[in-house]
Scaffold this active site. Structure first.
Site, PDB file in Angstrom:
ATOM      1  CE  LYS A  23      -2.623   0.142   3.633  1.00 35.71           C
ATOM      2  NZ  LYS A  23      -2.076  -0.735   4.493  1.00 35.71           N
TER       3      LYS A  23
ATOM      4  NE  ARG B 285      -4.665  -0.089   9.885  1.00 40.62           N
ATOM      5  CZ  ARG B 285      -3.497   0.435   9.544  1.00 40.62           C
ATOM      6  NH1 ARG B 285      -3.437   1.468   8.738  1.00 40.62           N
ATOM      7  NH2 ARG B 285      -2.380  -0.088   9.975  1.00 40.62           N
TER       8      ARG B 285
ATOM      9  NE  ARG C  13       4.129  -8.501  -1.477  1.00 40.60           N
ATOM     10  CZ  ARG C  13       3.393  -7.703  -2.244  1.00 40.60           C
ATOM     11  NH1 ARG C  13       3.177  -6.464  -1.889  1.00 40.60           N
ATOM     12  NH2 ARG C  13       2.848  -8.133  -3.340  1.00 40.60           N
TER      13      ARG C  13
ATOM     14  NE  ARG D  96       6.256  -0.502  10.184  1.00 47.89           N
ATOM     15  CZ  ARG D  96       5.087  -0.371   9.562  1.00 47.89           C
ATOM     16  NH1 ARG D  96       5.048   0.069   8.328  1.00 47.89           N
ATOM     17  NH2 ARG D  96       3.986  -0.677  10.178  1.00 47.89           N
TER      18      ARG D  96
ATOM     19  NE  ARG E 245       1.379  -4.167  11.463  1.00 50.62           N
ATOM     20  CZ  ARG E 245       2.484  -4.211  10.700  1.00 50.62           C
ATOM     21  NH1 ARG E 245       3.553  -4.846  11.119  1.00 50.62           N
ATOM     22  NH2 ARG E 245       2.499  -3.616   9.539  1.00 50.62           N
TER      23      ARG E 245
HETATM   24  P1  AMP Z   1       0.690   1.295   9.015  1.00 54.86           P
HETATM   25  O1  AMP Z   1       1.977   1.975   8.711  1.00 54.86           O
HETATM   26  O2  AMP Z   1      -0.463   1.833   8.226  1.00 54.86           O
HETATM   27  O3  AMP Z   1       0.801  -0.205   8.942  1.00 54.86           O
HETATM   28  O4  AMP Z   1       0.336   1.644  10.542  1.00 54.86           O
HETATM   29  C1  AMP Z   1       1.201   1.248  11.594  1.00 54.86           C
HETATM   30  C2  AMP Z   1       0.443   1.286  12.907  1.00 54.86           C
HETATM   31  O5  AMP Z   1      -0.032   2.617  13.156  1.00 54.86           O
HETATM   32  C3  AMP Z   1      -0.786   0.406  12.981  1.00 54.86           C
HETATM   33  O6  AMP Z   1      -0.505  -0.942  13.296  1.00 54.86           O
HETATM   34  C4  AMP Z   1      -1.585   1.103  14.094  1.00 54.86           C
HETATM   35  O7  AMP Z   1      -1.045   0.813  15.372  1.00 54.86           O
HETATM   36  C5  AMP Z   1      -1.306   2.571  13.789  1.00 54.86           C
HETATM   37  N1  AMP Z   1      -2.314   3.116  12.846  1.00 54.86           N
HETATM   38  C6  AMP Z   1      -2.098   3.548  11.570  1.00 54.86           C
HETATM   39  N2  AMP Z   1      -3.235   3.981  11.025  1.00 54.86           N
HETATM   40  C7  AMP Z   1      -4.211   3.815  11.952  1.00 54.86           C
HETATM   41  C8  AMP Z   1      -5.606   4.051  11.985  1.00 54.86           C
HETATM   42  N3  AMP Z   1      -6.264   4.544  10.920  1.00 54.86           N
HETATM   43  N4  AMP Z   1      -6.283   3.760  13.137  1.00 54.86           N
HETATM   44  C9  AMP Z   1      -5.651   3.274  14.198  1.00 54.86           C
HETATM   45  N5  AMP Z   1      -4.345   2.994  14.239  1.00 54.86           N
HETATM   46  C10 AMP Z   1      -3.617   3.259  13.125  1.00 54.86           C
END
Ligand code: AMP
Length: 185
Positions: free
Chosen positions: A13, A88, A123, A131, A142
């Protein structure tokens, strides 16, 4: 264009979002990136978000919705935006829809990137970005949250006629071309 990108962690993404936003000349708004920047700068928001992120859980909706509302109030989104990682869950989708309705600036499309879960675990484990939420246990958590909280958005947006699904397996260029094709179809 006002766009949302949906897909499981590791679907590519972020890469696609950056490409498409650049191609369409709209800001790429990644809630994960905003949270990580806040964690790095040790802001109060970052300190609060970190515990959830490290556990692979969603940051509470009130915190996330307020952060996105702030970002969408900035002048650079007047010509459109691409949201990556938000909404989300259905609650966040409702809040977003309400605020866009009030501004009379509804979404144009929601792009779903399709990949199967085993593909995604491999992946993410090989991503090697260091991270703190890329361990196998947190990745599986997740993915579980994605299935229970985020996947219902697919039907939600399909019912509203906004969903455009794209096969996410293939080279970055192939997937980008598919995304642009569904957006210009
Ligand atoms: P991502 O980089 O999109 O995978 O986001 C990493 C982490 O940030 C996620 O596992 C959540 O802990 C937090 N996060 C990102 N976007 C959201 C969202 N829209 N709502 C809640 N937590 C979020």
């Amino acid at each position: 264009m006002r766009l949302v990108l949906v897909g499981p962690p590791g679907a590519g993404k972020g890469t696609q979002a950056a490409f498409i936003a650049d191609k369409l000349g709209i800001p790429h708004i990644s809630t994960g990136d905003i949270f990580r920047a806040n964690v790095n700068q040790q802001t109060p928001l970052g300190l609060e978000a970190k515990q959830y992120m490290d556990a692979g859980q969603l940051v509470p909706d009130e915190v996330t919705n307020a952060m996105v509302a702030d970002r969408l109030a900035q002048s650079d989104v007047a010509g459109g935006f691409l949201l990556d990682g938000y909404p989300r869950n259905l609650g966040q989708a409702g809040v977003l829809a309400d605020s866009l309705d009030v501004a009379e600036t509804p979404l144009d499309a929601v792009v779903e990137i399709l990949v199967d879960t085993e593909h995604v675990v491999g992946r993410l484990l090989s991503r090697g970005q260091g991270r703190s939420d890329d361990t196998e246990e947190v990745i599986r958590h997740r993915l579980g949250i994605y299935a229970s909280e985020t996947a219902p958005l697919v039907s939600y947006y399909r019912e509203r006629g906004l969903l455009r699904s794209v096969d996410g397996v293939g080279s970055v260029d192939d997937v980008s071309a598919r995304v642009l094709a569904v957006l210009t179809a």
